[in-house]
Every structure is written in structure tokens, then in C-alpha cells.
Scaffold this motif. Sequence first.
Motif, PDB file in Angstrom:
ATOM      1  N   ASP A  86      51.875  65.017  41.343  1.00 34.98           N
ATOM      2  CA  ASP A  86      51.356  63.662  41.192  1.00 34.98           C
ATOM      3  C   ASP A  86      51.862  63.082  39.876  1.00 34.98           C
ATOM      4  OD1 ASP A  86      49.799  61.405  40.557  1.00 34.98           O
ATOM      5  OD2 ASP A  86      48.008  62.196  41.514  1.00 34.98           O
ATOM      6  N   GLY A  87      52.796  62.139  39.993  1.00 35.95           N
ATOM      7  CA  GLY A  87      53.332  61.457  38.819  1.00 35.95           C
ATOM      8  C   GLY A  87      52.890  60.013  38.774  1.00 35.95           C
ATOM      9  N   SER A  88      51.636  59.766  39.173  1.00 32.52           N
ATOM     10  CA  SER A  88      51.095  58.405  39.089  1.00 32.52           C
ATOM     11  C   SER A  88      50.450  58.204  37.726  1.00 32.52           C
ATOM     12  CB  SER A  88      50.080  58.148  40.202  1.00 32.52           C
ATOM     13  OG  SER A  88      48.983  59.034  40.127  1.00 32.52           O
ATOM     14  N   GLY A  89      50.555  56.968  37.230  1.00 29.64           N
ATOM     15  CA  GLY A  89      50.068  56.671  35.897  1.00 29.64           C
ATOM     16  C   GLY A  89      48.613  56.257  35.858  1.00 29.64           C
ATOM     17  N   VAL A  90      48.140  55.921  34.669  1.00 23.23           N
ATOM     18  CA  VAL A  90      46.745  55.534  34.462  1.00 23.23           C
ATOM     19  C   VAL A  90      46.687  54.185  33.755  1.00 23.23           C
ATOM     20  CG1 VAL A  90      45.921  57.913  34.370  1.00 23.23           C
ATOM     21  CG2 VAL A  90      46.646  56.775  32.256  1.00 23.23           C
ATOM     22  N   ALA A  91      45.580  53.483  33.954  1.00 25.89           N
ATOM     23  CA  ALA A  91      45.377  52.200  33.294  1.00 25.89           C
ATOM     24  C   ALA A  91      45.193  52.400  31.793  1.00 25.89           C
ATOM     25  CB  ALA A  91      44.144  51.507  33.880  1.00 25.89           C
ATOM     26  N   PRO A  92      45.682  51.471  30.974  1.00 22.53           N
ATOM     27  CA  PRO A  92      45.443  51.567  29.526  1.00 22.53           C
ATOM     28  C   PRO A  92      43.941  51.604  29.232  1.00 22.53           C
ATOM     29  CG  PRO A  92      47.007  49.810  30.026  1.00 22.53           C
ATOM     30  CD  PRO A  92      46.435  50.258  31.338  1.00 22.53           C
ATOM     31  N   MET A  93      43.548  52.370  28.252  1.00 17.09           N
ATOM     32  CA  MET A  93      42.125  52.497  27.924  1.00 17.09           C
ATOM     33  C   MET A  93      41.516  51.162  27.499  1.00 17.09           C
ATOM     34  SD  MET A  93      41.154  55.520  28.635  1.00 17.09           S
ATOM     35  CE  MET A  93      39.539  55.478  27.850  1.00 17.09           C
ATOM     36  N   ALA A  94      42.335  50.265  26.959  1.00 13.66           N
ATOM     37  CA  ALA A  94      41.818  48.981  26.468  1.00 13.66           C
ATOM     38  C   ALA A  94      41.661  47.941  27.575  1.00 13.66           C
ATOM     39  CB  ALA A  94      42.736  48.428  25.379  1.00 13.66           C
ATOM     40  N   LEU A  95      42.096  48.278  28.789  1.00  9.63           N
ATOM     41  CA  LEU A  95      42.035  47.308  29.892  1.00  9.63           C
ATOM     42  C   LEU A  95      40.775  47.537  30.712  1.00  9.63           C
ATOM     43  CD1 LEU A  95      43.494  45.029  31.435  1.00  9.63           C
ATOM     44  CD2 LEU A  95      44.642  46.805  32.778  1.00  9.63           C
ATOM     45  N   SER A  96      40.189  46.448  31.199  1.00  7.75           N
ATOM     46  CA  SER A  96      38.976  46.565  32.018  1.00  7.75           C
ATOM     47  C   SER A  96      38.936  45.425  33.023  1.00  7.75           C
ATOM     48  CB  SER A  96      37.724  46.497  31.136  1.00  7.75           C
ATOM     49  OG  SER A  96      37.594  45.201  30.551  1.00  7.75           O
ATOM     50  N   ALA A  97      38.055  45.560  34.001  1.00  6.31           N
ATOM     51  CA  ALA A  97      37.861  44.502  34.988  1.00  6.31           C
ATOM     52  C   ALA A  97      37.337  43.233  34.327  1.00  6.31           C
ATOM     53  CB  ALA A  97      36.894  44.984  36.067  1.00  6.31           C
ATOM     54  N   GLU A  98      36.520  43.397  33.309  1.00  3.94           N
ATOM     55  CA  GLU A  98      35.972  42.233  32.599  1.00  3.94           C
ATOM     56  C   GLU A  98      37.086  41.415  31.950  1.00  3.94           C
ATOM     57  OE1 GLU A  98      34.812  45.299  32.384  1.00  3.94           O
ATOM     58  OE2 GLU A  98      32.883  45.045  33.415  1.00  3.94           O
ATOM     59  N   ILE A  99      38.102  42.089  31.409  1.00  3.57           N
ATOM     60  CA  ILE A  99      39.231  41.386  30.795  1.00  3.57           C
ATOM     61  C   ILE A  99      40.003  40.594  31.845  1.00  3.57           C
ATOM     62  CG2 ILE A  99      41.504  41.762  29.737  1.00  3.57           C
ATOM     63  CD1 ILE A  99      40.234  44.018  28.103  1.00  3.57           C
ATOM     64  N   VAL A 100      40.182  41.188  33.021  1.00  2.14           N
ATOM     65  CA  VAL A 100      40.903  40.495  34.093  1.00  2.14           C
ATOM     66  C   VAL A 100      40.137  39.253  34.529  1.00  2.14           C
ATOM     67  CG1 VAL A 100      41.817  40.697  36.429  1.00  2.14           C
ATOM     68  CG2 VAL A 100      41.970  42.651  34.863  1.00  2.14           C
ATOM     69  N   ARG A 101      38.831  39.393  34.705  1.00  2.00           N
ATOM     70  CA  ARG A 101      38.020  38.239  35.119  1.00  2.00           C
ATOM     71  C   ARG A 101      38.005  37.172  34.029  1.00  2.00           C
ATOM     72  NH1 ARG A 101      34.127  42.178  36.241  1.00  2.00           N
ATOM     73  NH2 ARG A 101      34.204  42.976  38.379  1.00  2.00           N
ATOM     74  N   ALA A 102      37.928  37.580  32.782  1.00  2.00           N
ATOM     75  CA  ALA A 102      37.904  36.621  31.678  1.00  2.00           C
ATOM     76  C   ALA A 102      39.205  35.833  31.589  1.00  2.00           C
ATOM     77  CB  ALA A 102      37.644  37.349  30.357  1.00  2.00           C
ATOM     78  N   ALA A 103      40.295  36.424  32.105  1.00  2.00           N
ATOM     79  CA  ALA A 103      41.585  35.731  32.131  1.00  2.00           C
ATOM     80  C   ALA A 103      41.667  34.733  33.282  1.00  2.00           C
ATOM     81  CB  ALA A 103      42.716  36.740  32.221  1.00  2.00           C
ATOM     82  N   GLY A 104      40.605  34.662  34.086  1.00  2.00           N
ATOM     83  CA  GLY A 104      40.557  33.683  35.161  1.00  2.00           C
ATOM     84  C   GLY A 104      40.987  34.185  36.516  1.00  2.00           C
ATOM     85  N   TYR A 105      41.084  35.506  36.697  1.00  2.00           N
ATOM     86  CA  TYR A 105      41.550  36.066  37.970  1.00  2.00           C
ATOM     87  C   TYR A 105      40.397  36.648  38.782  1.00  2.00           C
ATOM     88  CZ  TYR A 105      46.227  35.781  35.931  1.00  2.00           C
ATOM     89  OH  TYR A 105      47.389  35.344  35.343  1.00  2.00           O
ATOM     90  N   GLU A 106      40.441  36.430  40.100  1.00  2.00           N
ATOM     91  CA  GLU A 106      39.490  37.062  41.014  1.00  2.00           C
ATOM     92  C   GLU A 106      40.053  38.352  41.585  1.00  2.00           C
ATOM     93  OE1 GLU A 106      38.346  34.235  43.946  1.00  2.00           O
ATOM     94  OE2 GLU A 106      37.371  32.887  42.507  1.00  2.00           O
ATOM     95  N   ALA A 107      41.362  38.542  41.464  1.00  2.00           N
ATOM     96  CA  ALA A 107      42.034  39.787  41.828  1.00  2.00           C
ATOM     97  C   ALA A 107      43.127  40.025  40.791  1.00  2.00           C
ATOM     98  CB  ALA A 107      42.637  39.695  43.227  1.00  2.00           C
ATOM     99  N   ILE A 108      43.528  41.262  40.640  1.00  2.00           N
ATOM    100  CA  ILE A 108      44.528  41.589  39.622  1.00  2.00           C
ATOM    101  C   ILE A 108      45.881  41.031  40.040  1.00  2.00           C
ATOM    102  CG2 ILE A 108      45.644  43.471  38.353  1.00  2.00           C
ATOM    103  CD1 ILE A 108      43.105  45.126  38.998  1.00  2.00           C
ATOM    104  N   PRO A 109      46.545  40.274  39.163  1.00  2.00           N
ATOM    105  CA  PRO A 109      47.828  39.666  39.525  1.00  2.00           C
ATOM    106  C   PRO A 109      48.948  40.707  39.589  1.00  2.00           C
ATOM    107  CG  PRO A 109      47.381  39.278  37.215  1.00  2.00           C
ATOM    108  CD  PRO A 109      46.152  39.941  37.775  1.00  2.00           C
ATOM    109  N   LEU A 110      50.095  40.297  40.115  1.00  2.00           N
ATOM    110  CA  LEU A 110      51.254  41.184  40.217  1.00  2.00           C
ATOM    111  C   LEU A 110      52.166  41.103  38.997  1.00  2.00           C
ATOM    112  CD1 LEU A 110      52.215  40.531  43.952  1.00  2.00           C
ATOM    113  CD2 LEU A 110      51.298  42.665  43.017  1.00  2.00           C
ATOM    114  N   ASP A 111      52.073  40.007  38.223  1.00  2.00           N
ATOM    115  CA  ASP A 111      52.991  39.776  37.109  1.00  2.00           C
ATOM    116  C   ASP A 111      52.295  39.956  35.764  1.00  2.00           C
ATOM    117  OD1 ASP A 111      54.575  39.020  39.205  1.00  2.00           O
ATOM    118  OD2 ASP A 111      54.546  36.878  38.742  1.00  2.00           O
ATOM    119  N   GLY A 112      53.074  40.260  34.744  1.00  2.00           N
ATOM    120  CA  GLY A 112      52.548  40.319  33.391  1.00  2.00           C
ATOM    121  C   GLY A 112      51.906  41.657  33.058  1.00  2.00           C
ATOM    122  N   TRP A 113      51.145  41.674  31.962  1.00  2.00           N
ATOM    123  CA  TRP A 113      50.608  42.932  31.447  1.00  2.00           C
ATOM    124  C   TRP A 113      49.374  43.428  32.196  1.00  2.00           C
ATOM    125  CZ3 TRP A 113      53.323  46.083  28.711  1.00  2.00           C
ATOM    126  CH2 TRP A 113      54.287  45.606  27.820  1.00  2.00           C
TER     127      TRP A 113
END
Length: 540
Positions: A86-113
Motif C-alpha cells: 500500500d503506497g497510498s498517501g495521507v492527508a496533511p495533519m494541518a488540513l481538516s474538513a472545517e478548513i475546506v468548508r470555511a473555504a466555501g466548498y461543500e465537497a473537496i475540489p479537484l484543483d489546488g492544495w
Amino acid sequence: MKFDPQKYAYASHRNIVYAKKGMTCSVSPIASQVGIDILKSGGNAVDAAIAMATILPLVEPTGNGLGSDCFALVWSAKDQKLFGLDGSGVAPMALSAEIVRAAGYEAIPLDGWLPTMVPGARGAWAELRRRFGTMPMTALMSPAIQYAREGFCIPVSAGKQWRAEAARFAAAAEKDPDVFKPWLNYFTKNGEPYKPGDTFVNPDYALTLESLAATDCESYYHGDIMRKIVAFSQATGGYFKESDFENYKACWVEPLSVHYKGFDVCEMPPNGHGITALMAMNILKGLDLGGCRETAGAYHKMIEAIKLAFVDAKKFVADPRYMHTSVSDMLSERYADIRRSLITGKALYPEAGDPACGGTVYFCTADAGGNMVSFIQSNYNRFGSGIAVPGTAITIQDRGANFSLDPGSDNYLNGGKKAYHTIIPGFLCKDGKAVGPFGVMGGFMQPQGHVQVVVNTIDYNMNPQECLDAPRFQWIGEKTVQLEREVPAHIAQELAEMGHKIEIVNDNLGMGRGQIIWRLEDGTLAGGTESRSDGTIAAW
């Protein structure tokens, strides 16, 4: 001389390929040749697979990159056993669902960080070489380094996707040039995408591979390469920290399997969704598919089994550390019986059950010693997130887009967590012996392609090339099913009468791209490759 590399007016076919000493199959003629050269120089199937994995991000960047994840199934002739990596990666520790929602997204986008994760493939390359390889990483990466410096010609299928991605990231760069302009600098000429037949040179790719080769990939997680990735992330709004990379390690896992009509079909365990194919096979083995594949009844039963398996996988598959539903329950005969009983003569609207009750490049290798590798490596969405790290040629995957923002989901986004993964290598065994590797890349098409390959092989006795050439279907949600234009019209009509919403697709690149190598009883290798793209077999 003027011609259109995308136009093919006449039907053609490919023959099955045989070999005695070795075989490599991939979407890239160059990668397949690199693999066979490694075998001829004394390497084994694992060495060949690693060499192919290191050049495919260069020659097929629309499917994978130096910021990809990967999975591998390895048949060891010495151990007479199948191993999973299994060579799958992990989400950065500083990233969270709250950060994604605060950026204005209802689902995680495909582009950017936001969808990026710590890439796992480089760690997996090193783990694979240390355990089963016979050659140093410097030798395995040498062909890719040479091609990066001298250049290669863009293949037809990659060129088509390249143009679409250039438009995608040009639009993104207008909004956020700091993040996306480096991608345009690497992969366009004065803003225009490279075309099929154009020569592409990438000297930064060579420099990165030289660093990885000299350190057995350690520089990616503990050295200069890691620091360049993290510095670019922190300078442009990303979430990576050095500790995210320093704490990452690819891991060995036990493959899953189900017995299907005399064969063992093997897949990687969650967080990958290979279990989707296995659940569908469990349902199908109790159904009569008839003696002819090209009937509406056979299509209908495969479609219904896949639908039922998929909705379960989407609900229950996640990082195994967070799954509340057991794999054994999902693959139990009891649960297969329950799901099978839902299949009637009409298309159903699939809903997840309760098992506990009561978007890539795929390639494979084989050597004369009996070792075989099924390997898949992916950005997820073509070029991935659109983030290219300056000075490295590393393009970062967007695999995190498969996380859920639903707090009740096992696949809910958390830092340090693996996402639901669509890439899956497959392997077939019989009576405790290896038959061989197979795979069909293409996002959520992958388990559907696996099911069709296995059924074609076992139920309808197709050779590996015929198996891959057979017309495909793809369930895309609710009652909607896409059919390739080669599916007979009467089948499409009958499926519509059964309640399926039928769409005929003219561009079959999205219907999966596969490779197969079977080892016959006398040791002869028999291979098939994808006719929908630039698939190539190299034989020795």
C-alpha cells in the motif's frame, strides 16, 4: 505529410502475445520497452516494475506523476505467495474538513492544495526494491533519467488529455497564478499544450530522479526534495509540514480474495475499493450468466451486481483504522446471498445494505523465474491537483478529493488519514498458483473493469486480448449505464426495456485501459494490452 493522429476510420485488432522469458505490459511503448530491457539485463519482474514506475510519470503524466500514490500486488516465486504493498498517501495533519468548508466548498475540489496528500509512491518504490528487487535504484532509474534529458514523443492518448488539462489549469492560473503558473511552465509551450508527436524534454525530472536514486528515495521524505515541496506549499497556501513527510511510510498488507468458479480473484484491501470487485464477484458466482456474453441478460446481471457492490463500498470503505464495518462481513457468503436476492429482471435503484447484520496508469510484469507484479500508480484526476513544484517537476495528486465532508462517514477528512482510493491492481490465482496480474485503470471504472475482465476470462474463456477488446459498460449512478458504441444495438434496447437509462459513448478512453499477463501451465506467458489507448506489450 498531413494526417490526424486522433482519427481511425477502420476497425483493427491486436493479436495475443506470447513469451517465454519475460513480458511487460503498459499504456506506454517506452515504459514497456524499459521494463523488458531491465529483464534482459538480469533484473527480475519487480526490478522491471520499479523501472517502469519511474518512467511512466514522465511519458504518461496525464495519469501519474512524481507526486502520485500507488498499490502493488507481487507474486513471489520463492515464497509461492502473493504480497500487497500500500503506497497510498495521507492527508496533511494541518488540513481538516472545517478548513475546506470555511473555504466555501461543500465537497473537496479537484484543483489546488485542498485535495493534496503526502504522496506515497516513492516510499513504495523503495520498499518494493528492498524486499524483492535485485538491482540498485540508480540502475532502475537510469532509463527515465536519460529520456527526461533527451526527450520523447508525446503519445496520442496522452496528447488528447494534455490539451484538456492545459485549458483547465490556464483558467485556474488566471485566479491563482502563484499556485498554477508552475504547471503551465512545465507542460505548455508559450501557453499551448504539447500535441501528439511533439518532443517533450524535462531536465528537472532528471534532477529529481537522480536525487531519489542516490538516496533510495529518502530525499523525498527526509531530504532536499521534501523541503522543496514543503517550502512551495507554505509559500502558496498549502498545508504540508516537514513532519507530514517524515512520518510517512508505505506498508505491506495482506491481499483479499474470493473464490470464483475455480479461481481465486485477488485485490488490495481497503482503503482501496478492490473489495467492490470482490463483492460483485461474490454475487455473480451464484448467477447463471449463460454461454454467450453478448446478451442483455448477461449485461444486466453484471450491471446489477456492480451497482450493489459499489454503493456498499462507497458507504463503508475508508482508511482501515477508521472502518466500522468489517471486511469479512462485506465478503461473507451470507451477505452475498442477501444482495443477490435483490436482482430481478428489472434495473434497481441501488442502496447500501448492512453487511454486519445477522479517476491512473496500470502495468504488469512477469519474469522467467515465476515472479509477477500487478502495479497501479495514479494522480487521480489526470495531472492531479495542478500543482507542480518548481525545480522538481513533481506534480501533486488530488487524491484527497475522495474524502467525505460528512462527519458521520468513516471516510471523513482528518489530518493523517488515508482517503478512499480508486486505484486497484488485480491478480488471479488457481489452486494456490499464480495465473497472473490484470488491471483496468480509470477512476470508478476500475472495479467494473475488473469484474468484466474476470467474467470474460472465466465464464466465457476469452484469451487475454479478446478479453480486453470486448465492449464495456460503466454504471455511473442510479440507473444510468454507459455502453460503448460497439455493444450490439439490440442489447442496448433490451437493457433500456429492463429499466436501465442507457447512454452510448463515442469516446471510449474513459471506459478503462487494461493490461493482462497470464502464465500458462507450461510456463509460457500470454499477454493482452489495451486497444483503446497506446497500450503495448514487450516480450522476451
